[in-house]
Design an enzyme around this catalytic site. Sequence first.
Site, mmCIF file in Angstrom:
data_model
loop_
_atom_site.group_PDB
_atom_site.id
_atom_site.type_symbol
_atom_site.label_atom_id
_atom_site.label_comp_id
_atom_site.label_asym_id
_atom_site.label_seq_id
_atom_site.Cartn_x
_atom_site.Cartn_y
_atom_site.Cartn_z
ATOM 1 N N GLY A 12 0.822 -1.214 0.000
ATOM 2 C CA GLY A 12 0.000 0.000 0.000
ATOM 3 C C GLY A 12 0.856 1.263 0.000
ATOM 4 N N TYR A 13 0.179 2.396 0.074
ATOM 5 C CA TYR A 13 0.840 3.709 -0.079
ATOM 6 C C TYR A 13 1.903 3.941 1.003
ATOM 7 C CZ TYR A 13 0.959 8.887 0.148
ATOM 8 O OH TYR A 13 1.323 10.210 0.213
ATOM 9 N N ASP A 33 0.171 -8.875 2.156
ATOM 10 C CA ASP A 33 -0.898 -7.974 1.696
ATOM 11 C C ASP A 33 -1.874 -8.820 0.882
ATOM 12 O OD1 ASP A 33 -0.835 -4.542 1.095
ATOM 13 O OD2 ASP A 33 -2.398 -5.828 0.235
ATOM 14 N N ASN A 34 -3.155 -8.527 0.989
ATOM 15 C CA ASN A 34 -4.115 -9.282 0.169
ATOM 16 C C ASN A 34 -4.399 -8.593 -1.163
ATOM 17 O OD1 ASN A 34 -5.731 -7.176 0.921
ATOM 18 N ND2 ASN A 34 -7.260 -8.394 2.034
ATOM 19 N N ASN A 37 -6.249 -3.302 -2.014
ATOM 20 C CA ASN A 37 -6.170 -1.903 -2.452
ATOM 21 C C ASN A 37 -4.763 -1.567 -2.935
ATOM 22 O OD1 ASN A 37 -7.415 0.644 -2.827
ATOM 23 N ND2 ASN A 37 -6.434 1.418 -0.965
ATOM 24 N N PHE A 82 0.287 -1.961 8.747
ATOM 25 C CA PHE A 82 -0.380 -0.932 7.939
ATOM 26 C C PHE A 82 -1.705 -1.428 7.366
ATOM 27 C CE2 PHE A 82 4.165 -0.142 7.646
ATOM 28 C CZ PHE A 82 4.258 1.225 7.831
ATOM 29 N N SER A 126 -4.357 7.050 13.537
ATOM 30 C CA SER A 126 -4.737 8.222 12.748
ATOM 31 C C SER A 126 -5.185 9.359 13.651
ATOM 32 C CB SER A 126 -5.898 7.801 11.838
ATOM 33 O OG SER A 126 -6.545 8.920 11.298
ATOM 34 N N TYR A 150 -14.595 4.342 10.581
ATOM 35 C CA TYR A 150 -13.161 4.144 10.325
ATOM 36 C C TYR A 150 -12.352 4.588 11.549
ATOM 37 C CZ TYR A 150 -8.465 5.382 8.841
ATOM 38 O OH TYR A 150 -7.099 5.509 8.786
ATOM 39 N N LYS A 154 -9.887 2.535 14.523
ATOM 40 C CA LYS A 154 -8.522 2.891 14.952
ATOM 41 C C LYS A 154 -8.480 3.045 16.473
ATOM 42 C CE LYS A 154 -6.549 2.976 10.962
ATOM 43 N NZ LYS A 154 -5.559 1.989 10.613
ATOM 44 N N GLY A 295 -18.973 16.522 8.390
ATOM 45 C CA GLY A 295 -17.954 15.819 9.169
ATOM 46 C C GLY A 295 -16.583 16.482 9.163
HETATM 47 P P1 NAD Z 1 -3.437 1.595 1.492
HETATM 48 O O1 NAD Z 1 -4.838 1.181 1.207
HETATM 49 O O2 NAD Z 1 -2.633 2.138 0.367
HETATM 50 O O3 NAD Z 1 -2.633 0.365 2.138
HETATM 51 C C1 NAD Z 1 -3.260 -0.583 2.966
HETATM 52 C C2 NAD Z 1 -2.884 -1.961 2.437
HETATM 53 O O4 NAD Z 1 -3.479 -2.958 3.264
HETATM 54 C C3 NAD Z 1 -3.393 -2.218 1.014
HETATM 55 O O5 NAD Z 1 -2.299 -2.627 0.224
HETATM 56 C C4 NAD Z 1 -4.427 -3.343 1.169
HETATM 57 O O6 NAD Z 1 -4.442 -4.191 0.060
HETATM 58 C C5 NAD Z 1 -3.954 -4.012 2.436
HETATM 59 N N1 NAD Z 1 -4.995 -4.715 3.213
HETATM 60 C C6 NAD Z 1 -6.187 -4.224 3.636
HETATM 61 N N2 NAD Z 1 -6.833 -5.138 4.374
HETATM 62 C C7 NAD Z 1 -6.028 -6.244 4.437
HETATM 63 C C8 NAD Z 1 -6.140 -7.508 5.054
HETATM 64 N N3 NAD Z 1 -7.216 -7.865 5.775
HETATM 65 N N4 NAD Z 1 -5.116 -8.394 4.889
HETATM 66 C C9 NAD Z 1 -4.026 -8.078 4.177
HETATM 67 N N5 NAD Z 1 -3.861 -6.884 3.563
HETATM 68 C C10 NAD Z 1 -4.860 -5.974 3.700
HETATM 69 O O7 NAD Z 1 -3.488 2.628 2.709
HETATM 70 P P2 NAD Z 1 -2.359 3.587 3.266
HETATM 71 O O8 NAD Z 1 -2.720 4.987 2.925
HETATM 72 O O9 NAD Z 1 -1.013 3.072 2.914
HETATM 73 O O10 NAD Z 1 -2.623 3.417 4.824
HETATM 74 C C11 NAD Z 1 -1.883 2.490 5.596
HETATM 75 C C12 NAD Z 1 -2.406 2.509 7.004
HETATM 76 O O11 NAD Z 1 -2.300 3.832 7.529
HETATM 77 C C13 NAD Z 1 -3.890 2.139 7.121
HETATM 78 O O12 NAD Z 1 -4.063 1.375 8.286
HETATM 79 C C14 NAD Z 1 -4.584 3.476 7.251
HETATM 80 O O13 NAD Z 1 -5.784 3.375 7.965
HETATM 81 C C15 NAD Z 1 -3.548 4.275 8.034
HETATM 82 N N6 NAD Z 1 -3.669 5.727 7.814
HETATM 83 C C16 NAD Z 1 -3.692 6.224 6.547
HETATM 84 C C17 NAD Z 1 -3.837 7.594 6.343
HETATM 85 C C18 NAD Z 1 -3.917 8.167 4.954
HETATM 86 O O14 NAD Z 1 -4.449 9.263 4.799
HETATM 87 N N7 NAD Z 1 -3.405 7.487 3.928
HETATM 88 C C19 NAD Z 1 -3.922 8.449 7.448
HETATM 89 C C20 NAD Z 1 -3.876 7.907 8.745
HETATM 90 C C21 NAD Z 1 -3.745 6.524 8.915
HETATM 91 C C1 WQD Z 2 -8.593 17.776 3.427
HETATM 92 C C2 WQD Z 2 -9.293 19.104 3.264
HETATM 93 C C3 WQD Z 2 -11.651 18.974 2.864
HETATM 94 C C4 WQD Z 2 -11.424 17.077 -1.048
HETATM 95 C C5 WQD Z 2 -8.927 12.246 5.755
HETATM 96 C C6 WQD Z 2 -9.460 11.288 6.782
HETATM 97 C C7 WQD Z 2 -8.457 11.069 7.860
HETATM 98 C C8 WQD Z 2 -7.080 10.675 7.307
HETATM 99 C C9 WQD Z 2 -6.643 11.562 6.193
HETATM 100 C C10 WQD Z 2 -6.887 8.282 7.462
HETATM 101 C C11 WQD Z 2 -10.636 19.181 3.976
HETATM 102 C C12 WQD Z 2 -10.941 19.569 1.685
HETATM 103 C C13 WQD Z 2 -11.101 17.655 0.168
HETATM 104 C C14 WQD Z 2 -12.020 17.873 -2.056
HETATM 105 C C15 WQD Z 2 -11.887 19.777 -0.580
HETATM 106 N N1 WQD Z 2 -7.088 9.344 6.784
HETATM 107 N N2 WQD Z 2 -11.323 18.997 0.385
HETATM 108 N N3 WQD Z 2 -12.232 19.213 -1.778
HETATM 109 O O1 WQD Z 2 -10.722 14.812 5.650
HETATM 110 O O2 WQD Z 2 -8.632 15.950 6.562
HETATM 111 O O3 WQD Z 2 -8.697 13.501 6.383
HETATM 112 O O4 WQD Z 2 -7.706 11.733 5.237
HETATM 113 O O5 WQD Z 2 -6.714 8.117 8.633
HETATM 114 O O6 WQD Z 2 -8.979 10.070 8.654
HETATM 115 O O7 WQD Z 2 -10.648 11.849 7.323
HETATM 116 O O8 WQD Z 2 -8.536 14.801 4.323
HETATM 117 O O9 WQD Z 2 -7.882 15.145 1.995
HETATM 118 O O10 WQD Z 2 -10.261 14.445 2.499
HETATM 119 O O11 WQD Z 2 -9.516 16.738 3.108
HETATM 120 O O12 WQD Z 2 -12.097 20.985 -0.381
HETATM 121 O O13 WQD Z 2 -12.374 17.423 -3.146
HETATM 122 O O14 WQD Z 2 -9.571 19.294 1.874
HETATM 123 O O15 WQD Z 2 -12.865 19.637 3.101
HETATM 124 O O16 WQD Z 2 -10.767 20.471 4.492
HETATM 125 P P1 WQD Z 2 -9.264 14.841 5.781
HETATM 126 P P2 WQD Z 2 -9.055 15.205 2.905
#
Ligand code: NAD
Ligand code: WQD
Length: 341
Positions: A12-13, A33-34, A37, A82, A126, A150, A154, A295
């Site tokens: 993942g990312y 990873d499965n 995504n 992750f 998060s 979600y 967490k 939200g």
């Molecule tokens: P992502 O979706 O790119 O990566 C997550 C990976 O987990 C994917 O490759 C998916 O295929 C794999 N996966 C999901 N469920 C699985 C399972 N049951 N078994 C095996 N693999 C599984 O997401 P990301 O952005 O890299 O996020 C990674 C972690 O960080 C996540 O837990 C996410 O909640 C957390 N996080 C992400 C953000 C963000 O904005 N990207 C912010 C805060 C926290």
């Molecule tokens: C950022 C700002 C929107 C899209 C989310 C999750 C959070 C975390 C990170 C995992 C906000 C504005 C957005 C658009 C816009 N993920 N916006 N037009 O909501 O802060 O956080 O991602 O843990 O849990 O909630 O991020 O990138 O969606 O929004 O104006 O088309 O951009 O209103 O102010 P957010 P976001």
Amino acid sequence: MDKYVLVTGGTGYIGSHTAVALLEAGYQIVIIDNLNNSSKEVLSRIEEITGTTPPFVQADLRDTDTVHEVFEKYSVTSVMHFAGHKAVGESVENPSMYYANNIGSTLSLIEAMQAAEIFTLIFSSSATVYSSTALSPFKEETEKDPINPYGMTKYLIEQRLTDLIKTHADWRIGLLRYFNPLGAHPTGRLGETSIGTPNNLMPYLMQVASGKLPKLKIFGDDYDTPDGTCIRDYIHVADLAKGHLAALQFLKGRTGAHAWNLGTGKGTSVLELVETVEKVIGYPINREITSRREGDVIEAIADPSKAYAELLWRAELTIDDMCKDSWNWQQQNPDGYSSTR
Ligand code: NAD
Ligand code: WQD
């Protein structure tokens, strides 16, 4: 040196960037990873950057036996977790899927870790765990009250992991609360992909910048902020990856559960981010102001001082770096990894 670090969700990312950072620091890793995504192509990209293709097991983490086999085969000594679903809107539409996957996979992982006597775990939490009415900057002890399924997964996982200490004093747990991750690997070979239309600001902006989407909707400009748009703490994914290595190092010396905010401590408004992207790409982004998104909190900024004090980690890359690297990734991979998915 650790034998192997298991990286769940490592294609993942954020997991893929951390996998690269681990390999570059000399760790051996194995990825589960499965591919729910992500794409297998990520493994070739990791190889291009590091010269190493990490062992990869395509499996769902809820398959506890397979996870246990991986532990045995690779002599894993620590885990970076992750894997999970991450889309807030999807979690509101289908909460069961989020509880089942995020919580179910973590419980299964814990079970396999206990059976293999592996007690070091770093979890991707998060900023969503904090209360939507809390005032920024958020400290680790700021009130928790997630407002969507979600975020609740967490929060509940954090509670479960913290509880582990009560049953076995050897557990070493890191709870890393990411703020808003952006950016991509500077080579442009790893980055964030979205299936369908993106929900988050940067992936949406990138698709407007490249002409795939016609217009960015800015969700409200009547907030009580200097330019009326919401403020977030955007952090480069490469800085996040370094935070994981710092946490792993810290946990070598200490047991217990430790939470850290991973953010920059600096706020950026939606308009400021759009303007930085415009500067990087060299032309204006087509945009309109629409109504507020349900939200959204006005402001979410980290107080990252605990991470600095304890991990000697702090974010170094700027909003400019995040926008340049996201744009480089977008240009090199207009369809993400999808051509080889
Ligand atoms: P992502 O979706 O790119 O990566 C997550 C990976 O987990 C994917 O490759 C998916 O295929 C794999 N996966 C999901 N469920 C699985 C399972 N049951 N078994 C095996 N693999 C599984 O997401 P990301 O952005 O890299 O996020 C990674 C972690 O960080 C996540 O837990 C996410 O909640 C957390 N996080 C992400 C953000 C963000 O904005 N990207 C912010 C805060 C926290
Ligand atoms: C950022 C700002 C929107 C899209 C989310 C999750 C959070 C975390 C990170 C995992 C906000 C504005 C957005 C658009 C816009 N993920 N916006 N037009 O909501 O802060 O956080 O991602 O843990 O849990 O909630 O991020 O990138 O969606 O929004 O104006 O088309 O951009 O209103 O102010 P957010 P976001």
